[in-house]
Design a protein around this motif. Structure first.
Motif, PDB file in Angstrom:
ATOM      1  N   LEU A  58       0.776  -1.137  -0.204  1.00  0.00           N
ATOM      2  CA  LEU A  58      -0.090   0.051  -0.031  1.00  0.00           C
ATOM      3  C   LEU A  58       0.885   1.329   0.132  1.00  0.00           C
ATOM      4  O   LEU A  58       1.689   1.472   0.726  1.00  0.00           O
ATOM      5  CB  LEU A  58      -0.874  -0.158   1.446  1.00  0.00           C
ATOM      6  N   THR A 109      -4.214  -6.974   3.724  1.00  0.00           N
ATOM      7  CA  THR A 109      -5.028  -5.649   3.399  1.00  0.00           C
ATOM      8  C   THR A 109      -5.276  -5.096   4.863  1.00  0.00           C
ATOM      9  O   THR A 109      -5.007  -3.752   5.016  1.00  0.00           O
ATOM     10  CB  THR A 109      -6.447  -5.636   2.809  1.00  0.00           C
ATOM     11  N   GLU A 121      -1.892  -3.555   6.466  1.00  0.00           N
ATOM     12  CA  GLU A 121      -1.145  -2.650   5.916  1.00  0.00           C
ATOM     13  C   GLU A 121      -2.081  -1.127   5.728  1.00  0.00           C
ATOM     14  O   GLU A 121      -1.549  -0.221   6.022  1.00  0.00           O
ATOM     15  CB  GLU A 121      -1.232  -2.708   4.191  1.00  0.00           C
ATOM     16  N   SER A 122      -3.548  -1.243   5.973  1.00  0.00           N
ATOM     17  CA  SER A 122      -4.199  -0.283   6.104  1.00  0.00           C
ATOM     18  C   SER A 122      -4.274   0.297   7.662  1.00  0.00           C
ATOM     19  O   SER A 122      -4.113   1.359   7.841  1.00  0.00           O
ATOM     20  CB  SER A 122      -5.923  -0.580   5.836  1.00  0.00           C
TER      21      SER A 122
END
Length: 261
Positions: free
Chosen positions: A2, A199, A202-203
């Motif tokens: 990301l 996800t 990383e977010s």
């Protein structure tokens, strides 16, 4: 992976920010290191780069296991730290974060500081591929709310006025009219190669980095009357003093908790 580019404007010049940032990092690290949960400085020495010239290399261990969200704490040991390696060739810096316990996790931050209000579109010379993947996020130190637990009235820049420089308070459109003004451009790449969690992690990491950038930059300006007028030698001496105190607290607390088990 990301990729985000954060742009954080400050009512300072790039030269002033150099001192303010060093002061803020040293003071903030000291404040966070009260109970063995903080920053231990392993190395702090001069370095040199062909393209960027002379700089400063630092290596730190950021002890933070209890600050992680519960879903992440469940598979991380109590004695846990993230390694931060930073190469400071001001006004350009590179910072890398890794964790020996989670080898597939890494964060890389490239930063460049410029005397403008965030108007440079690609001052970090990103590749066409990176440009296509990046999201630009403007971090507003005056108008963006900090988490309630970190809010301090004296750090509210819509009300704060510096006694020594007479800068502030700032309104909603401060970035359009303030002089001096500079911008910290940060390209943040977060990688966590674990299927099913990639996800989410990383977010979460990008959100945490944004929160830290917002709070840190607000504080750097709110503390301006403490550091404005310092030379680089002055602030390096302050940094050294804070590092010695911080290391004693972090290492002393950790050896005490280890011996008690």
């Amino acid at each position: 992976m990301l990729i985000k580019e954060y742009r954080i404007c400050m009512p300072l010049s790039v030269d002033e920010y150099k001192i303010g940032q060093l002061y803020m990092v040293a003071k903030h690290s000291s404040e966070q290191s009260q109970k063995g949960e903080g920053v231990e400085v392993v190395r702090n020495e001069a370095c040199e780069h062909e393209q960027h010239g002379k700089g400063q290399y630092t290596e730190k261990r950021v002890h933070l296991s209890s600050r992680l969200p519960t879903w992440l704490q469940s598979f991380i040991p109590k004695i846990f730290y993230v390694t931060e390696k930073a190469w400071n060739y001001y006004p350009y810096t590179i910072t890398e974060y890794t964790c020996s316990f989670i080898p597939k996790f890494s964060v890389c931050i490239e930063t460049r500081y410029e005397d403008n209000n965030g108007s440079s579109d690609n001052c970090l010379s990103m590749s066409v591929e990176s440009l296509a993947q990046r999201t630009v996020d403007i971090v507003d130190i005056v108008n963006d709310p900090v988490p309630e637990k970190h809010f301090k009235e004296e750090e509210d820049l819509s009300k704060f006025k510096s006694k020594k420089t007479s800068r502030g308070p700032f309104d909603k459109k401060w970035m359009e009219a303030t002089e001096p003004i500079m911008c910290s451009y940060k390209l943040v790449k977060v990688k966590f190669e674990v299927w099913g969690l990639q996800t989410k992690v990383e977010s979460f990491t990008q959100k945490s980095i944004r929160d830290i950038l917002l709070l840190g930059h607000k504080q750097a300006f709110a503390w301006i009357d403490e550091w404005i007028g310092m030379t680089e030698e002055d602030v390096r001496e302050y940094e050294k003093q804070m590092q010695e105190e911080t290391n004693k607290r972090v290492l002393g607390s950790r050896s005490g908790s280890t011996s008690s088990h």
